[in-house]
Structures are given as structure tokens and as C-alpha cells.
Write a protein that holds these residues in place. Structure first.
Motif, PDB file in Angstrom:
ATOM      1  N   HIS A 301      87.462 -68.339 -20.240  1.00  0.00           N
ATOM      2  CA  HIS A 301      86.520 -67.991 -18.840  1.00  0.00           C
ATOM      3  C   HIS A 301      85.318 -66.842 -19.976  1.00  0.00           C
ATOM      4  CE1 HIS A 301      88.663 -71.379 -16.791  1.00  0.00           C
ATOM      5  NE2 HIS A 301      89.204 -70.647 -16.843  1.00  0.00           N
ATOM      6  N   THR A 302      84.285 -67.306 -19.578  1.00  0.00           N
ATOM      7  CA  THR A 302      83.150 -66.271 -20.041  1.00  0.00           C
ATOM      8  C   THR A 302      82.923 -65.921 -18.738  1.00  0.00           C
ATOM      9  OG1 THR A 302      82.274 -67.653 -21.074  1.00  0.00           O
ATOM     10  CG2 THR A 302      80.673 -66.441 -20.156  1.00  0.00           C
ATOM     11  N   PHE A 303      82.709 -64.595 -18.806  1.00  0.00           N
ATOM     12  CA  PHE A 303      82.661 -63.150 -17.349  1.00  0.00           C
ATOM     13  C   PHE A 303      81.100 -62.892 -18.278  1.00  0.00           C
ATOM     14  CE2 PHE A 303      86.555 -63.914 -17.337  1.00  0.00           C
ATOM     15  CZ  PHE A 303      87.877 -63.398 -16.327  1.00  0.00           C
ATOM     16  N   LEU A 304      81.104 -61.936 -16.847  1.00  0.00           N
ATOM     17  CA  LEU A 304      79.187 -61.106 -17.050  1.00  0.00           C
ATOM     18  C   LEU A 304      79.223 -60.535 -16.780  1.00  0.00           C
ATOM     19  CD1 LEU A 304      76.100 -61.266 -17.813  1.00  0.00           C
ATOM     20  CD2 LEU A 304      75.966 -62.249 -15.439  1.00  0.00           C
ATOM     21  N   HIS A 305      78.732 -58.675 -17.788  1.00  0.00           N
ATOM     22  CA  HIS A 305      79.464 -58.140 -17.183  1.00  0.00           C
ATOM     23  C   HIS A 305      77.976 -57.217 -16.710  1.00  0.00           C
ATOM     24  CE1 HIS A 305      80.210 -53.270 -17.153  1.00  0.00           C
ATOM     25  NE2 HIS A 305      80.192 -53.858 -18.299  1.00  0.00           N
ATOM     26  N   GLY A 306      77.522 -56.878 -15.415  1.00  0.00           N
ATOM     27  CA  GLY A 306      76.034 -55.959 -14.693  1.00  0.00           C
ATOM     28  C   GLY A 306      76.409 -54.674 -13.998  1.00  0.00           C
ATOM     29  N   VAL A 307      75.998 -54.274 -13.045  1.00  0.00           N
ATOM     30  CA  VAL A 307      76.112 -53.262 -12.431  1.00  0.00           C
ATOM     31  C   VAL A 307      75.745 -53.324 -10.885  1.00  0.00           C
ATOM     32  CG1 VAL A 307      76.040 -51.408 -13.966  1.00  0.00           C
ATOM     33  CG2 VAL A 307      74.256 -51.935 -12.720  1.00  0.00           C
ATOM     34  N   ALA A 308      76.389 -52.631  -9.775  1.00  0.00           N
ATOM     35  CA  ALA A 308      76.205 -52.869  -8.263  1.00  0.00           C
ATOM     36  C   ALA A 308      75.750 -51.424  -7.743  1.00  0.00           C
ATOM     37  CB  ALA A 308      77.861 -53.161  -7.287  1.00  0.00           C
ATOM     38  N   LEU A 309      75.012 -50.902  -7.097  1.00  0.00           N
ATOM     39  CA  LEU A 309      75.017 -49.977  -6.546  1.00  0.00           C
ATOM     40  C   LEU A 309      76.310 -49.350  -5.775  1.00  0.00           C
ATOM     41  CD1 LEU A 309      71.535 -50.324  -4.067  1.00  0.00           C
ATOM     42  CD2 LEU A 309      72.321 -49.215  -6.140  1.00  0.00           C
ATOM     43  N   ALA A 310      76.222 -48.455  -5.930  1.00  0.00           N
ATOM     44  CA  ALA A 310      78.077 -47.346  -5.309  1.00  0.00           C
ATOM     45  C   ALA A 310      77.927 -47.472  -4.429  1.00  0.00           C
ATOM     46  CB  ALA A 310      77.969 -46.364  -6.047  1.00  0.00           C
ATOM     47  N   PRO A 311      79.173 -47.403  -3.325  1.00  0.00           N
ATOM     48  CA  PRO A 311      79.684 -47.527  -2.285  1.00  0.00           C
ATOM     49  C   PRO A 311      78.326 -45.634  -1.971  1.00  0.00           C
ATOM     50  CG  PRO A 311      81.251 -48.400  -2.683  1.00  0.00           C
ATOM     51  CD  PRO A 311      80.266 -48.126  -4.018  1.00  0.00           C
ATOM     52  N   ALA A 312      78.947 -44.769  -2.682  1.00  0.00           N
ATOM     53  CA  ALA A 312      78.220 -43.796  -2.288  1.00  0.00           C
ATOM     54  C   ALA A 312      76.935 -43.151  -2.424  1.00  0.00           C
ATOM     55  CB  ALA A 312      78.602 -42.880  -3.467  1.00  0.00           C
ATOM     56  N   VAL A 313      75.865 -43.599  -2.548  1.00  0.00           N
ATOM     57  CA  VAL A 313      74.377 -44.334  -2.783  1.00  0.00           C
ATOM     58  C   VAL A 313      73.950 -45.298  -1.762  1.00  0.00           C
ATOM     59  CG1 VAL A 313      73.742 -45.736  -4.244  1.00  0.00           C
ATOM     60  CG2 VAL A 313      72.242 -43.895  -4.228  1.00  0.00           C
ATOM     61  N   GLN A 314      74.553 -46.363  -1.467  1.00  0.00           N
ATOM     62  CA  GLN A 314      74.775 -47.225  -0.269  1.00  0.00           C
ATOM     63  C   GLN A 314      74.131 -46.278   1.190  1.00  0.00           C
ATOM     64  OE1 GLN A 314      76.367 -50.865   0.196  1.00  0.00           O
ATOM     65  NE2 GLN A 314      76.768 -50.608  -2.056  1.00  0.00           N
ATOM     66  N   ARG A 315      75.784 -45.564   1.777  1.00  0.00           N
ATOM     67  CA  ARG A 315      76.068 -44.600   2.862  1.00  0.00           C
ATOM     68  C   ARG A 315      74.877 -43.650   2.562  1.00  0.00           C
ATOM     69  NH1 ARG A 315      81.346 -44.745   0.906  1.00  0.00           N
ATOM     70  NH2 ARG A 315      82.715 -46.127   2.024  1.00  0.00           N
ATOM     71  N   ALA A 316      74.641 -42.715   1.647  1.00  0.00           N
ATOM     72  CA  ALA A 316      73.667 -41.618   1.545  1.00  0.00           C
ATOM     73  C   ALA A 316      72.268 -42.359   1.659  1.00  0.00           C
ATOM     74  CB  ALA A 316      73.668 -41.091   0.115  1.00  0.00           C
ATOM     75  N   GLU A 317      72.578 -43.580   1.150  1.00  0.00           N
ATOM     76  CA  GLU A 317      70.272 -42.994   1.452  1.00  0.00           C
ATOM     77  C   GLU A 317      70.467 -44.358   2.324  1.00  0.00           C
ATOM     78  OE1 GLU A 317      68.374 -43.877  -2.537  1.00  0.00           O
ATOM     79  OE2 GLU A 317      69.462 -42.240  -3.485  1.00  0.00           O
ATOM     80  N   GLY A 318      71.200 -45.355   3.093  1.00  0.00           N
ATOM     81  CA  GLY A 318      70.957 -46.670   3.796  1.00  0.00           C
ATOM     82  C   GLY A 318      70.500 -47.565   2.999  1.00  0.00           C
ATOM     83  N   LEU A 319      71.118 -48.141   2.151  1.00  0.00           N
ATOM     84  CA  LEU A 319      71.403 -49.069   1.133  1.00  0.00           C
ATOM     85  C   LEU A 319      72.060 -50.166   1.035  1.00  0.00           C
ATOM     86  CD1 LEU A 319      70.408 -47.155  -2.334  1.00  0.00           C
ATOM     87  CD2 LEU A 319      69.046 -47.830  -0.361  1.00  0.00           C
ATOM     88  N   LEU A 320      70.711 -51.376   1.663  1.00  0.00           N
ATOM     89  CA  LEU A 320      71.702 -52.860   1.094  1.00  0.00           C
ATOM     90  C   LEU A 320      72.911 -52.732  -0.569  1.00  0.00           C
ATOM     91  CD1 LEU A 320      68.888 -54.949   2.850  1.00  0.00           C
ATOM     92  CD2 LEU A 320      71.361 -54.197   4.034  1.00  0.00           C
TER      93      LEU A 320
END
Length: 531
Positions: A301-320
Motif C-alpha cells: 500500500h502507498t502512503f503519503l508523508h505530509g505535515v499537520a499543525l501541532a496542537p501546541a500552535v493551534q492552542r497558542a494562536e487560535g488556529l484550526l
């Protein structure tokens, strides 16, 4: 499973222990899970075995909100297999944070958590054609793949690694799972599928607390009724609320809508390219943030590597929640599409010519796939940095009804889809962090488009992704949603809903794996016949 056309059914009334409205991934998963249960299961699909313009016209909408790039697909596919007929096959999991009530995200929070879905993920993986159902979206991927973890970890204050899986059809390794093509091969003697069977009304008892029957019309326009002990609506994020709202012969507000919640909180994913890299400069970045082929018990099976915003920056900056990845955009003469067509027996002389002219690239690709187990190298036009961001739930983003009707007399859906500044701000911040992170890791940084730069006044070039969600949201309190934590409609004895319409929030992940896991969970609850 037995497949019949409603036009060939002579009975005016049909009966079942369980009736499922819709044959997409959710509906067919429930039917397959109950294949050997002591239940008579009836699946009703509005479409046929092939796409039809006449049937698709039943999905006409009035769009009065934000512009949708895929308005022709938002109401789903009326065909056996539903939305799996056109989906991309990319699968991901919601993060733990997505289930939480976040003070900076209005009306967020699920009444269940990630641990409530965990027991159903491996069965869900089998249904949708992926290798594993869990333990693949973060750094645990490296152990699953038998690969060493990269020496340079991501900045945990900005990003966390994220991996998607690509579904694979058991009959076509170059395609993702198409549910409709496999219905006839499922051994399920107690399951019957009726195609060209459109539900036009849900009839309830005088109190609106129990479904008594469904009104069904076929291509011959002859009305029938279906009586079932329990009913599951699995018709998608637009058609499910539309049917509930249009079923108003007993209660004027429709079925399951005592608190005016049906159709509210319409969400989608907003997606787009925020920048790009020149292919000549992207080699090392693609080596890490590219595709990997992993051998699992279910095959390769094929997997794709990306990135997601860390929970810490979501909390600190009010991001989705937001994810980014590198998307290879093939050149017009990329040979791999020609190779696929040739291997499928659909190629022509042009495909053979393109493949021969790029034999060196093809040999390099075979070596990478067989020895290094990475994605195939394409002949590229460019490499885009793309994003997918969740939407903030809003009760004003909603599905209602118009005065226009389809040919069966059912009012059409009026879609007032809203977009929000918080989503735009999240995308711009994520893009800036990605540029900084690429530079920190020693990779050439993507060049952001003008609209994606911080504080830009330009209109974001983000589109919907045909993932309508939230319109029959799950809640513990009947005043705050449409279904309870078991996906049963509040105030109804025997009506359930399956699909992304029950999601209170979307996260950044493609929804199908969560949809199917919830469907497996619901099937287990329905397995025992009613007394």
C-alpha cells in the motif's frame, strides 16, 4: 448480494428488518457487516449501475452561499457505490484534538472520542482497501514501514508528521476501491439491493417518533412503500438533511428536527495550493515528504508523508487544524499515465510512444519502487505545496429547502455554505511555518503565492473538496444536534444516520475512514434483531 432494479419489482409494499437508504461506503459497509446476521436487509439506491444525467438531475441545488468549485458533486453520486465512484482514495484519521471541545473553535467537540472508534478501524480498513486502520498517521509510521526515523525531527511547536494512505481496489491496483463494482461478489443471502429506487418521503407515526414506512419511486415513476423495523439514512451530507426536511407531512419542520438543527453546521474542507517548488530543486524534500510503499498483511500500500499543525500552535494562536503536503503535478507527457493505460489494456500507439521516449525514467521508477519502496518518479511540470484546512462549525452555514422540486416532487436543497476568516488565517500561518520549517531542515523553501503570504489582502484561492459534513451533527444534548452518540436520531425510536453528516467537526483529514469506522460501529449496534 442480490441486486434488483425497482422497475422489475411487482410488489407495492416491501418489508425488511433493516432498510438502508444509500449505497455509498457507509451504507454498503453496514450491509456487508450484517451479511450473516439474522436480519433481512434492504439497501435502496437512487441511481443505477451506471451514471445517468436524468438521475443526477435529482441532485440539483440552489447555492446561495460561498462559491463552490465542485457544486456538481456536492450532493453526491447517485449510482451503486455512491461517492466511492468518484473519490480520490486518500484516507486519514482524525486527531485526538479534533474530538475535543476547543475554546477557540466555536461549537467544537464530539460526544465520543478517538478511543471509541479505535476498535472498528481495522475492519474499516478492510472495507475501504487500505493496509492498516490505525497507527500510521504519525511517527509510528516508521516502525510500521520498517524504516529508520529521520534524523532531523520536525519542530514540535509548529508541526507534527502526518501520513495518509491511498486506497487500492482489489481488482485494479491502479485505482482506489470502488464499492459498487464489488457488491455482486459479496456473499450475503439476506441482503437485497434495489437500484433506481429513490426515497421521496419518510412517513412517521402521528408523534413523529417512529418511522412507519418509506415512500419509494423508481424510474417507472410507480410509487411503492417500504416497511422496516429500523431505517438507516446513508445518503450523504446534502441529501440526508434534504430528505429529513422534506418529510413534513406529519410535522411541518420535518423528521428529527424538533430543535431546528437538521441541515445546520454545513462544513467542507477548504483546499488549495499555497506555493510551489521547482522540480529541479525538490529532490531531497520529495525523498522525505513523498510517497512510500509499505508491505502489510493486506498487500502493498502507498502512503503519503505530509505535515499537520501541532496542537501546541493551534492552542497558542487560535488556529484550526490544517495539513500540508507536496503535490507532484505531472507534465503532459509524463509516461506513467501511459504505462497505466497500457497495463490496463486501454493504451494506444501514443501511449506506447510516450513510454518508449521516457524509458530511462521508467527504469528509475521501477528501481525506486522495487528496491527503495518509494513513490514513482514522474515527469513533472511543477511541485505544489498544498493544504487542507478544517472549517469552524457555524449554525448559519446550512442546508434548507427551495420552492423548486425535482421530478418526483421533492423540494431541492438550498445550500448556504459559509467560509470564515479563521480558516484563511490558519492557512496563511501554516504556509509561513512550512516555509520556515523547510529552511530549518535544509531543504529549498517553497515560494508562496501572493495570496498565501501573511497579512495579504488578496482573496484566498481555496476551494471546497466535495466533503459536505456536519448537517446532522452528533450531540449528547438533543438541542445541540440531530443524532445521539449511537447515531440514532434524537427523539426517534428506529431511525439512524450514517456518514459524514454526523461529524460535529471535520479535522483536516479526508473523511472516508472515519465514516466507515462509524458505519462498522453502527452495524454492531444493529446486529441484534428488534424484539
Amino acid at each position: 448480494m442480490r441486486i434488483d432494479d425497482l422497475r422489475a419489482v411487482t410488489d407495492d409494499e416491501l418489508t425488511a428488518d433493516l432498510c438502508i437508504v444509500g449505497s455509498g461506503p457507509a451504507g454498503l459497509t453496514i450491509a456487508a457487516e450484517l451479511a450473516h446476521a439474522p436480519l433481512r436487509v434492504l439497501v435502496l439506491e437512487s441511481g443505477g449501475l451506471e451514471m445517468s444525467d436524468e438521475v443526477n438531475a435529482l441532485n440539483d441545488i440552489d447555492s446561495v452561499g460561498a462559491r463552490r468549485a465542485q457544486s456538481d458533486r456536492v450532493a453526491g453520486d447517485r449510482i451503486l457505490g455512491g461517492n466511492s465512484h468518484t473519490w480520490s482514495g486518500r484516507c486519514g484519521l482524525l486527531d485526538d484534538l479534533d474530538f475535543s471541545s476547543r475554546p477557540w473553535v466555536s461549537d467544537s467537540g464530539w460526544p465520543i472520542g478517538a478511543t471509541d472508534l479505535e476498535p472498528y478501524l481495522e475492519r474499516a480498513a478492510c472495507h475501504i482497501g487500505i493496509g492498516v486502520g490505525s497507527g500510521f498517521t504519525d511517527d509510528s509510521f516508521w516502525g510500521l514501514a520498517g524504516r529508520p526515523r529521520p534524523r532531523d525531527s520536525l519542530n514540535q511547536n509548529s508541526f507534527r508528521p502526518y501520513f495518509w494512505q491511498i486506497s487500492r481496489d482489489p481488482a485494479d491496483p491502479f485505482d482506489c476501491k470502488r464499492f459498487g463494482a464489488h457488491v455482486k461478489d459479496l456473499v450475503a443471502p439476506s441482503v437485497r439491493v434495489l437500484v433506481n429506487a429513490t426515497v421521496t418521503h419518510i412517513d412517521t407515526d402521528p408523534d413523529g417518533a417512529r418511522v412507519e414506512s418509506l415512500r419509494v419511486v423508481g424510474a417507472d415513476l410507480r410509487p411503492r412503500s417500504v416497511r422496516a423495523a429500523r431505517v438507516v439514512l446513508a445518503a450523504g451530507g446534502i441529501c440526508t438533511p434534504r430528505l429529513l426536511l422534506a418529510s413534513r407531512r406529519v410535522r411541518p419542520e420535518g423528521v428529527g428536527n424538533r430543535h431546528d438543527m437538521v441541515g445546520r453546521y454545513l462544513m467542507d474542507h477548504r483546499c488549495g495550493a499555497v506555493g510551489e517548488l521547482a522540480p529541479a530543486r525538490a529532490g531531497e524534500a520529495l525523498e522525505r515528504f513523498g510517497k512510500y510503499v509499505v508491505k502489510t498483511q493486506q498487500g502493498k500500500h502507498t502512503f503519503l508523508h505530509g505535515v499537520a499543525l501541532a496542537p501546541a500552535v493551534q492552542r497558542a494562536e487560535g488556529l484550526l487544524n490544517c495539513a500540508l503536503w507536496l503535490q507532484e503535478v505531472p507534465a503532459e507527457d509524463d509516461p506513467w499515465e501511459s504505462v497505466k493505460q497500457l497495463l490496463r489494456g486501454r493504451g494506444d500507439r501514443h501511449d506506447a510512444k510516450v513510454a518508449l521516449a521516457n524509458s530511462g525514467l521508467l527504469l528509475d521508477g521501477a528501481r525506486r519502487r522495487l528496491i527503495r519502496h518509494t513513490g514513482l518518479p514522474h515527469k513533472l511540470d511543477r511541485i505544489e505545496l498544498r493544504c487542507m484546512v478544517e472549517q469552524a462549525p457555524s449554525p448559519h452555514s446550512r442546508v434548507t429547502l427551495t420552492d423548486r422540486t425535482d421530478r418526483h416532487g421533492v423540494p431541492l436543497a438550498r445550500i448556504d455554505w459559509r467560509v470564515h476568516a479563521q480558516e484563511d488565517a490558519t492557512v496563511r500561518r501554516a504556509a509561513a511555518l512550512a516555509v520556515a520549517e523547510f529552511a530549518r531542515l535544509g531543504y529549498p523553501a517553497p515560494t508562496l503565492y501572493d495570496w498565501a503570504v501573511a497579512d495579504s489582502a488578496l482573496t484566498p484561492r481555496l476551494t471546497d473538496w466535495a466533503h459536505p459534513t456536519g448537517t446532522t451533527r452528533m450531540s449528547a444534548d438533543p438541542r445541540a444536534g440531530v443524532v445521539d452518540p449511537d447515531c440514532r436520531v434524537h427523539g426517534m425510536e428506529n431511525l439512524y444516520i450514517a456518514g459524514s453528516s454526523v461529524f460535529p467537526t471535520t479535522g483536516h483529514a479526508n473523511p472516508t475512514l472515519t465514516i466507515v469506522a462509524l458505519a462498522v460501529r453502527l452495524a454492531d449496534a444493529l446486529r441484534v434483531p428488534t424484539s
